[in-house]
Design an enzyme around this catalytic site. Sequence first.
Site, PDB file in Angstrom:
ATOM      1  N   GLU A 151      42.582  46.813  31.143  1.00 39.43           N
ATOM      2  CA  GLU A 151      43.501  47.306  32.172  1.00 39.43           C
ATOM      3  C   GLU A 151      44.870  46.650  31.998  1.00 39.43           C
ATOM      4  OE1 GLU A 151      43.093  45.849  36.266  1.00 39.43           O
ATOM      5  OE2 GLU A 151      43.246  47.914  36.972  1.00 39.43           O
ATOM      6  N   GLU A 153      36.591  46.524  45.456  1.00 41.67           N
ATOM      7  CA  GLU A 153      37.267  47.623  44.765  1.00 41.67           C
ATOM      8  C   GLU A 153      38.123  46.948  43.712  1.00 41.67           C
ATOM      9  OE1 GLU A 153      39.583  49.780  43.266  1.00 41.67           O
ATOM     10  OE2 GLU A 153      40.729  49.801  45.120  1.00 41.67           O
ATOM     11  N   LYS A 162      43.786  37.399  53.809  1.00 41.50           N
ATOM     12  CA  LYS A 162      44.639  36.667  52.860  1.00 41.50           C
ATOM     13  C   LYS A 162      45.370  37.686  52.005  1.00 41.50           C
ATOM     14  CE  LYS A 162      44.723  34.991  48.919  1.00 41.50           C
ATOM     15  NZ  LYS A 162      46.155  35.313  48.675  1.00 41.50           N
ATOM     16  N   CYS A 172      45.408  51.033  41.224  1.00 39.51           N
ATOM     17  CA  CYS A 172      44.150  50.895  40.474  1.00 39.51           C
ATOM     18  C   CYS A 172      43.670  52.233  39.933  1.00 39.51           C
ATOM     19  CB  CYS A 172      43.087  50.268  41.356  1.00 39.51           C
ATOM     20  SG  CYS A 172      42.713  51.274  42.800  1.00 39.51           S
TER      21      CYS A 172
HETATM   22  N1  LIG Z   1      43.178  47.152  42.360  1.00 37.37           N
HETATM   23  C1  LIG Z   1      43.412  46.734  41.177  1.00 37.37           C
HETATM   24  O1  LIG Z   1      42.878  47.211  40.240  1.00 37.37           O
HETATM   25  C2  LIG Z   1      44.357  45.642  40.980  1.00 37.37           C
HETATM   26  C3  LIG Z   1      44.383  45.009  39.772  1.00 37.37           C
HETATM   27  N2  LIG Z   1      45.254  44.032  39.567  1.00 37.37           N
HETATM   28  C4  LIG Z   1      45.219  43.416  38.258  1.00 37.37           C
HETATM   29  O2  LIG Z   1      45.042  42.054  38.454  1.00 37.37           O
HETATM   30  C5  LIG Z   1      46.040  41.316  37.767  1.00 37.37           C
HETATM   31  C6  LIG Z   1      46.392  40.114  38.564  1.00 37.37           C
HETATM   32  O3  LIG Z   1      46.975  40.508  39.803  1.00 37.37           O
HETATM   33  P1  LIG Z   1      46.707  39.665  41.084  1.00 37.37           P
HETATM   34  O4  LIG Z   1      47.370  40.120  42.296  1.00 37.37           O
HETATM   35  O5  LIG Z   1      46.948  38.249  40.717  1.00 37.37           O
HETATM   36  O6  LIG Z   1      45.208  40.070  41.315  1.00 37.37           O
HETATM   37  P2  LIG Z   1      44.089  39.145  41.736  1.00 37.37           P
HETATM   38  O7  LIG Z   1      42.813  39.881  41.691  1.00 37.37           O
HETATM   39  O8  LIG Z   1      44.182  37.864  41.009  1.00 37.37           O
HETATM   40  O9  LIG Z   1      44.493  38.851  43.254  1.00 37.37           O
HETATM   41  C7  LIG Z   1      44.177  39.691  44.332  1.00 37.37           C
HETATM   42  C8  LIG Z   1      44.006  38.828  45.548  1.00 37.37           C
HETATM   43  O10 LIG Z   1      42.946  37.903  45.334  1.00 37.37           O
HETATM   44  C9  LIG Z   1      43.396  36.576  45.556  1.00 37.37           C
HETATM   45  N3  LIG Z   1      42.651  35.709  44.664  1.00 37.37           N
HETATM   46  C10 LIG Z   1      42.882  35.444  43.346  1.00 37.37           C
HETATM   47  N4  LIG Z   1      41.941  34.616  42.871  1.00 37.37           N
HETATM   48  C11 LIG Z   1      41.100  34.344  43.892  1.00 37.37           C
HETATM   49  C12 LIG Z   1      39.934  33.537  44.031  1.00 37.37           C
HETATM   50  N5  LIG Z   1      39.433  32.849  43.014  1.00 37.37           N
HETATM   51  N6  LIG Z   1      39.327  33.486  45.233  1.00 37.37           N
HETATM   52  C13 LIG Z   1      39.804  34.179  46.274  1.00 37.37           C
HETATM   53  N7  LIG Z   1      40.911  34.938  46.212  1.00 37.37           N
HETATM   54  C14 LIG Z   1      41.544  35.038  45.036  1.00 37.37           C
HETATM   55  C15 LIG Z   1      44.884  36.644  45.266  1.00 37.37           C
HETATM   56  O11 LIG Z   1      45.569  35.567  45.850  1.00 37.37           O
HETATM   57  C16 LIG Z   1      45.226  37.992  45.875  1.00 37.37           C
HETATM   58  O12 LIG Z   1      45.344  37.905  47.275  1.00 37.37           O
HETATM   59  C17 LIG Z   1      47.185  42.285  37.611  1.00 37.37           C
HETATM   60  O13 LIG Z   1      47.933  41.965  36.510  1.00 37.37           O
HETATM   61  C18 LIG Z   1      46.491  43.579  37.487  1.00 37.37           C
HETATM   62  O14 LIG Z   1      46.150  43.819  36.160  1.00 37.37           O
HETATM   63  C19 LIG Z   1      46.113  43.612  40.523  1.00 37.37           C
HETATM   64  C20 LIG Z   1      46.144  44.209  41.742  1.00 37.37           C
HETATM   65  C21 LIG Z   1      45.253  45.302  42.074  1.00 37.37           C
HETATM   66  O1  LIG Z   2      42.934  53.805  49.281  1.00 34.51           O
HETATM   67  C1  LIG Z   2      43.820  54.271  48.565  1.00 34.51           C
HETATM   68  O2  LIG Z   2      44.365  55.326  48.812  1.00 34.51           O
HETATM   69  C2  LIG Z   2      44.294  53.578  47.384  1.00 34.51           C
HETATM   70  C3  LIG Z   2      43.660  52.593  46.827  1.00 34.51           C
HETATM   71  C4  LIG Z   2      44.237  51.903  45.717  1.00 34.51           C
HETATM   72  C5  LIG Z   2      43.767  50.730  45.289  1.00 34.51           C
HETATM   73  O3  LIG Z   2      42.627  50.260  45.754  1.00 34.51           O
HETATM   74  C6  LIG Z   2      44.464  49.855  44.330  1.00 34.51           C
HETATM   75  O4  LIG Z   2      45.461  50.269  43.767  1.00 34.51           O
HETATM   76  O5  LIG Z   2      44.022  48.729  44.168  1.00 34.51           O
END
Ligand SMILES: NC(=O)C1=CN([C@@H]2O[C@H](COP(=O)(O)OP(=O)(O)OC[C@H]3O[C@@H](n4cnc5c(N)ncnc54)[C@H](O)[C@@H]3O)[C@@H](O)[C@H]2O)C=CC1
Ligand SMILES: O=C(O)/C=C/C=C(\O)C(=O)O
Length: 485
Positions: free
Chosen positions: A389, A253, A177, A287
């Site tokens: 964050e 992660e 997904k 991240c």
């Molecule tokens: N790796 C990281 O640290 C990341 C952090 N973020 C943070 O998260 C915030 C929200 O971004 P989103 O993309 O909306 O992140 P998110 O964590 O809400 O979504 C990531 C994935 O999880 C899915 N998802 C969301 N809620 C879910 C649930 N209850 N069950 C199953 N799947 C679910 C989303 O549709 C998407 O595919 C951003 O503003 C940012 O601060 C976003 C992307 C990566």
């Molecule tokens: O695997 C990598 O090189 C990078 C990972 C980065 C994330 O997991 C993220 O930004 O969420």
Amino acid sequence: MAAELLNVVGGTRVAGRRTFEKIDPVDGSLVAHVHEAGPDVVDAAVSAARAALDGPWGRAPVAERTALLRRIADRIEERFEDFAAAEVRDTGKPEHLARDLDVARAAANFRSFADTIASAGLDSFLTDLPTGRKALNYAVPKPLGVVAVIVPWNLPLLLLTWKVAPALACGNAVVVKPSEETPSTATLLAEVIAEAGAPAGVYNVVHGFGPDSAGEYLTTHRGIDGVTFTGESGTGSAIMRAVAPSVRPVSFELGGKNAAVVFADCDLGKTLDGLARSVFLNTGQVCLCTERVYVERSVFDEVANGLAERAAALRLGRPDDPATTTGPLISQQHRKKVQSYVDLAVTEGATVLTGGSVPDLGPELAGGSWIEPTVWTGLDNSARVVREEVFGPVAALIPFDTEEEAVRLANDTDYGLAAAVWTTDLERGHRVAQQMRVGMAWVNTWYLRDLRSPFGGVGLSGIGREGGLHSMHFYTEPTNVCVQL
Ligand SMILES: NC(=O)C1=CN([C@@H]2O[C@H](COP(=O)(O)OP(=O)(O)OC[C@H]3O[C@@H](n4cnc5c(N)ncnc54)[C@H](O)[C@@H]3O)[C@@H](O)[C@H]2O)C=CC1
Ligand SMILES: O=C(O)/C=C/C=C(\O)C(=O)O
């Protein structure tokens, strides 16, 4: 013209219960109509994955799986420009970044995990028994089964393939997904995986959102055998709750509030360049990005002004302009969140050295989700913006006086993903890096990856490690066989 993106179930394109619009963050134009998977489509995708495991794919030897992974990598490279264009349309990131980081890594992910599985051995022990006889213990790795792969929008193809490649290497079938913000490359990957010869059902795509949508339907489905997820920490908790009744393994992660520690003995020019990259790469939407910079007091002003100068020199603009260094944020919703944190920083007493506003990039880009790279000083670890964050191109600079204080401040967070230490004293570099309560600590560099090394976080930043053999451990279930000799 806007594309139409369907779900992919057992090799067939399947319409959803309704469609949603994917918007281009560069200018607000329509990229695609995306078919949202309802419970029926998710159920069909899980069944297709199970059927693939029950068929020849479930018995495919390692050599066959590694050959498939290598063909997928080759095919990604043959369609390199298609992937780059799709990633750029969804995210708005500069073309050179999509090519050099996202698409290049996607191919590398498949090759790296083909190498890992090809050379992986078995755990075995020769056990001495009190009788003087011996027993042979050996652990046979078996696929975990149907793996739910849920990924975010910041590095869509890179993070997707980071999970799909080891899952397939270990003989699993996946239901992926992608984020609702970045549906394109996951859909394109379905074509490539089929062209490379994977049996139908090995790779399925369901589109949609999280709660009350494809994400929740997938994680609560009793037919999945595990979930691998990258995204926000709060989403990780929700997914843990969803899988708890069926006690399925998870690999998470999650977010970060990553620190850089800059000592006065650093090479200032290299440190500032590295620091700027670590704060602003992908518009701060990685991240691993640095959001807290602790600087030894004697060089504080120099570092703060140097970082602010580099931030101000970044060039925001269209992805196809080779001079563009920095794209928009992913969406208007995310821009509102980042802007609210910048406003909060000011309310909390920050001095903004540069940025802090929505830039005027002319009428063509007025509908995009742009924000200026922002650097501030004047707050300490008690401020909310130094604890939460933001996930945007922002950094807080904070002075320190001793090494012990720097370590304490850097570790004073609920997260624990990554850290970077900048010093020319390598003994200190090792010492400080080892004291960081994080999954990954860099010294005099940042985001330098070896795909065999463990990747993941502690605290709110995640559960488990992926990379090389660490991924193999998550994507397999061993059966230990004990034979008395
Ligand atoms: N790796 C990281 O640290 C990341 C952090 N973020 C943070 O998260 C915030 C929200 O971004 P989103 O993309 O909306 O992140 P998110 O964590 O809400 O979504 C990531 C994935 O999880 C899915 N998802 C969301 N809620 C879910 C649930 N209850 N069950 C199953 N799947 C679910 C989303 O549709 C998407 O595919 C951003 O503003 C940012 O601060 C976003 C992307 C990566
Ligand atoms: O695997 C990598 O090189 C990078 C990972 C980065 C994330 O997991 C993220 O930004 O969420």
